[in-house]
Design an enzyme around this catalytic site. Structure first.
Site, PDB file in Angstrom:
ATOM      1  N   ASP A 483      18.180  14.574  24.179  1.00  0.00           N
ATOM      2  CA  ASP A 483      17.087  14.412  23.213  1.00  0.00           C
ATOM      3  C   ASP A 483      15.770  14.971  23.722  1.00  0.00           C
ATOM      4  O   ASP A 483      14.832  15.165  22.948  1.00  0.00           O
ATOM      5  CB  ASP A 483      16.864  12.907  22.970  1.00  0.00           C
ATOM      6  CG  ASP A 483      17.639  12.409  21.779  1.00  0.00           C
ATOM      7  OD1 ASP A 483      17.934  13.215  20.882  1.00  0.00           O
ATOM      8  OD2 ASP A 483      17.952  11.209  21.751  1.00  0.00           O
TER       9      ASP A 483
HETATM   10  C1  BGC Z   1      19.877   8.454  23.534  1.00  0.00           C
HETATM   11  C2  BGC Z   1      21.017   9.431  23.370  1.00  0.00           C
HETATM   12  C3  BGC Z   1      20.735  10.696  24.104  1.00  0.00           C
HETATM   13  C4  BGC Z   1      20.389  10.411  25.552  1.00  0.00           C
HETATM   14  C5  BGC Z   1      19.999  11.658  26.316  1.00  0.00           C
HETATM   15  C6  BGC Z   1      19.565   8.262  24.992  1.00  0.00           C
HETATM   16  O1  BGC Z   1      18.419   7.507  25.121  1.00  0.00           O
HETATM   17  O2  BGC Z   1      20.254   7.218  22.950  1.00  0.00           O
HETATM   18  O3  BGC Z   1      21.231   9.708  22.002  1.00  0.00           O
HETATM   19  O4  BGC Z   1      21.887  11.508  24.012  1.00  0.00           O
HETATM   20  O5  BGC Z   1      19.321   9.507  25.623  1.00  0.00           O
HETATM   21  O6  BGC Z   1      18.801  12.190  25.881  1.00  0.00           O
END
Ligand code: BGC
Length: 811
Positions: A483
């Site tokens: 993200d």
């Molecule tokens: C989110 C995921 C994401 C991960 C890496 C987490 O906080 O819930 O959806 O893939 O972070 O960024």
């Protein structure tokens, strides 16, 4: 250093000091009513939605930490203490907290008085039950008082902690003989209330925090407890609480137990009132009556044990390696269920007020619980798919209460659609329920747009297929799994969203990670298509997959590892020419899991590079070298100091991808080594460094570039739980559900000579014994099914209720 121990027999973690490095919590409740409780009885309760239906208040970053919860004060003479040490923090003569499956027992003793506080949320009810058992262990009679105390939240947890000009004037309660009713806003639009009750009439009560705690008092020093007792106050506005006082006397050796409950009641709009201004308490009274004796409490607890047994018996291993067995049989599966219930909403790190359910998160969580509760996995799939847009893209999040897509964040996270294929594929492999593909499911929650589920998968696939960039790799959009890799946003102003500011989507930035996903789940999609006799479509899908695979081996290959992405200017991200962030974990894991470069050597090289460049003693870090300055063209990833979160922490979620990838190449020793580095039971001895609970995974562990190397953060709600369960149960132990039956294909450490597994699969029981006489890591020499030599490794689906014996000889 440890702060407790595992009691595998009782499936508990037993904490022996209240002063754990951080509060160590447990989750009570499995369906609608949930309670989080820490080892010192801190925590909070809510009904379904931790923001909108919050029953009790919790201050997440308070100082001192974790003072809000379900506390009992015991006062004997001038001595005041709590069985869980907090909040008074009086030194105890003994202390234990047992966190079990859906229940917690905290026991403390002082001056010959022992108090045990048992807590659970009974199945099928919207309440928390607490039993306080007190024993006089001395030879003299004892007189003392007990004060339970909880602080109500005014329902909407955000409003409760922000809108004081209004809510200091809205709080209302009603008090009956045994109970305190919290009815803030009931006079107007709400038709639900909370009730705190005891099994007997108290000797006093308070419902105003000012009266019980004191305006300048604190939970550590409540005015009523340290003074002359409860005052009988009624809250009008300000802070409604439930506090009671019980004056007790116990003969030498005598015990007594008091039962309490905290319930949530909904009345229909027309049945709100018993009399003007007096709430209709019928349902609450029924609830209270059901739980006012020890035998009901014990039966409720017993039903909970039966419930957890029935879930955990679906997969059991006996390997002779105690830590492995306890992770697989108890804690990893338990965490998968909690993550299913909570998604990423409510923990001690997730405030329950922000994100709804993540599309990709929920799809991945399903991989870890589908074998335990396939019927709820089915429901979850249909809910998620209904939020998908007609073009195959997806709302990134949806609200658990309404099940509607969340417009604020919208779509454009281009990995999302493919996770739906991953989830449905896992469901089909587990259940063989092909009918689900024919279920009509809305697009964008609009029934007029409903199509069979299979059409949703088709559009997931085609969304990626038709959104490729200049190198033939999938466009990343706002971000992919990571993200924080925001290649189209260029955020320059504090406070704006890294994902949704700026253009957010662009025609150039591409993701090698999504390419790996497309190859892996595109092949799964083609296999599904073949099963439903769509061979032409399957072939066409495979051609698209092959084209993307070629693009990965071409533009996505850096020479020693897979690149991560191309940014909006067409520059490589995660390549040797990059000044920082030269190698990332995600594409190595996903591309090798997809089999890319397996026959041509790239896969071996990529995993060797992971070992060489990303390995640490506490797990594999996400990238190296970390970003030391903010890069607008990369986004949030470079906003974290080196070694934290996506900027080179050990992001636990993608460590199991490397485990799976290693087994893809037959490396059982290395796969198990990676597994053990982050597995909680294996790192229990460094609890003072790791700090978070030693029985569950955390989202991240600070990486080697951080001052706090080895420190866990954000425990409990992480996709790590599901992926680790996949990596250990399927990739290492090798029990793989396929579309046609149960495949046995272990890839284990060569030192493991023997293990057995009981697996319930599609209604039958497989009792599997695996022998490894030649100390190999991979390879099945022979399989005997009920004593007869069986050709191949995929065991056929058995009749409902049948039990088969399987003997597997590796070699
Ligand atoms: C989110 C995921 C994401 C991960 C890496 C987490 O906080 O819930 O959806 O893939 O972070 O960024």
């Amino acid at each position: 250093m440890r702060f407790g121990y595992f009691d595998d027999e009782r499936r508990e973690y037993v904490i022996t000091s209240p002063q754990t490095p951080l509060p160590w919590i447990n989750y009570l409740g499995v369906e609608d009513f949930f309670t989080l409780v820490s080892n010192t009885a801190g925590g909070y309760s809510f009904y379904r939605d931790a923001r909108l239906r919050r029953l009790t208040r919790y201050r997440y970053n308070n100082c001192p930490l974790d003072a809000d919860g379900f506390h009992f004060y015991i006062k004997e003479g001038e001595n005041v203490w709590n069985p869980g040490w907090q909040p008074v923090q009086a030194e105890l003569d003994s202390y234990r907290c047992r966190h079990g499956l859906g229940y917690t027992v905290i026991e403390g003793a002082k001056n010959g008085l022992r108090a045990s506080q048992e807590m659970f949320n009974p199945l099928g009810e919207h309440c928390l039950l607490i039993r306080l058992k007190v024993t006089n262990e001395t030879a003299l009679a004892k007189r003392f008082s007990i004060f339970p105390f909880i602080e109500f939240c005014l329902w909407d947890a955000v409003d409760d902690s922000t809108n004081f000009q209004r809510n200091y004037s809205t709080g209302e309660v009603e008090v009956t003989e045994n109970a305190i009713y919290h009815k803030t806003e009931y006079r107007e639009r709400r038709d639900h209330y909370a009730v705190f009750w005891a099994d007997r009439k108290p000797d006093g009560f308070d419902t105003s925090r000012e009266a019980f705690i004191g305006v300048y008092g604190s939970p550590a020093h409540p005015a009523a407890v340290f003074g002359t007792g409860c005052t009988g106050s009624t809250a009008h506005g300000w802070q409604p609480v439930a506090a009671q006082q019980f004056d007790l006397e116990l003969a030498p050796g005598e015990s007594t137990s008091l039962l309490f409950g905290l319930g949530y009641i909904e009345n229909g709009h027309s049945a709100k009132w018993a009399a003007p201004g007096i709430i209709n308490k019928e349902k609450a009274e029924r609830m209270i009556a059901a739980w006012t004796d020890d035998s009901a409490f014990d039966a409720g607890l017993q039903a909970l044990h039966v419930y957890w047994n029935s879930l955990l018996m679906k997969f059991r291993v006996s390997s002779g390696e105690e830590k492995l067995d306890r992770m697989v049989n108890i804690w990893n599966q338990y965490q998968c269920m909690v993550t299913f219930n909570m998604s990423r909403s409510a923990s001690y790190f997730e405030s329950g007020t922000g994100r709804g359910m993540g599309f990709r998160d929920s799809c991945q969580d399903l991989l870890g619980f589908v074998h335990m509760i396939p019927e709820r996995a089915r429901e979850r799939i249909l809910d998620i798919a209904a939020t998908q847009f007609p073009d195959g893209s997806a709302y990134h999040q949806y609200q658990p209460l309404t099940k509607k897509g969340n417009l604020d964040i919208g779509s454009g996270f281009n990995d999302d659609p493919l996770w739906l294929i991953a989830a449905v594929d896992a469901y089909l492999r587990e259940t063989g329920d092909w009918e689900i593909l024919e279920e009509p499911v809305d697009f964008d929650n609009d029934p007029a747009l409903a199509q069979p589920l299979v059409e949703h998968l088709r559009r997931s696939f085609s969304y990626t297929e038709t959104h490729l960039g200049p190198h033939g790799l999938p466009l990343i959009g706002r971000a992919d799994w990571n993200d924080c890799l925001n290649l189209n946003c260029f955020s320059e102003h504090p406070g704006e969203s890294f994902q949704t500011s700026g253009p957010s989507e662009g025609p150039v930035a591409e993701s090698v990670f999504i390419a790996g996903m497309f190859v892996k789940y595109g092949r799964a999609w083609a296999e599904i298509l073949r099963h439903i006799e769509k061979a032409n479509e399957a072939r066409a899908a495979e051609q698209s997959v092959e084209a993307v695979e070629a693009a990965v081996l071409n533009a996505g290959w850096d020479g020693e590892w897979f690149r991560r992405a191309y940014d909006a200017f067409g520059h490589v991200v995660g390549g040797r020419e990059c000044e920082e962030g030269q190698i990332f974990i995600e594409p190595q894991g996903m591309c090798v899991m997809a089999g890319i470069g397996k026959s041509t050597g790239e896969a071996e090289k990529a995993l060797a590079s992971v070992r060489e460049r990303l390995d640490t003693k506490y797990g594999i870090v996400l990238l190296q070298p970390p970003y030391t300055r903010y890069h607008t063209e990369l986004g949030e990833i470079s906003s974290y100091p080196p070694g934290y979160k996506e900027n080179a922490a050990i992001f636990c979620h993608n460590n199991p991808w490397i485990v799976c990838a290693e087994t893809e190449l037959g490396h059982g020793d290395r796969a198990f080594e990676v597994y053990t580095r982050t597995a909680p039971a294996f790192i229990e001895d460094i609890s003072e460094i790791h700090r978070t609970e030693p029985y569950v995974y955390s989202q991240m562990i600070a990486g080697k570039d951080a001052p706090g190397f080895g420190e866990g953060k954000n425990s409990w709600l992480t996709g790590t739980a599901a992926w680790t369960f996949v990596s250990i149960s399927q990739a290492i132990l090798g029990i793989k559900p396929t579309l046609d039956g149960l495949q046995i294909d272990p890839c284990i450490p060569s030192s493991l000579q023997h293990f057995s597994i009981t697996r319930r699969y599609r209604g039958a029981v497989y009792v599997i014994d695996v022998e490894n006489p030649d100390a190999v890591q991979h390879g099945v020499r022979e399989i005997f099914l009920d004593g007869s030599l069986f050709p191949g490794t995929v065991l056929p689906v058995q009749k409902e209720g049948k039990e088969v014996r399987v003997r597997v000889i590796m070699g």
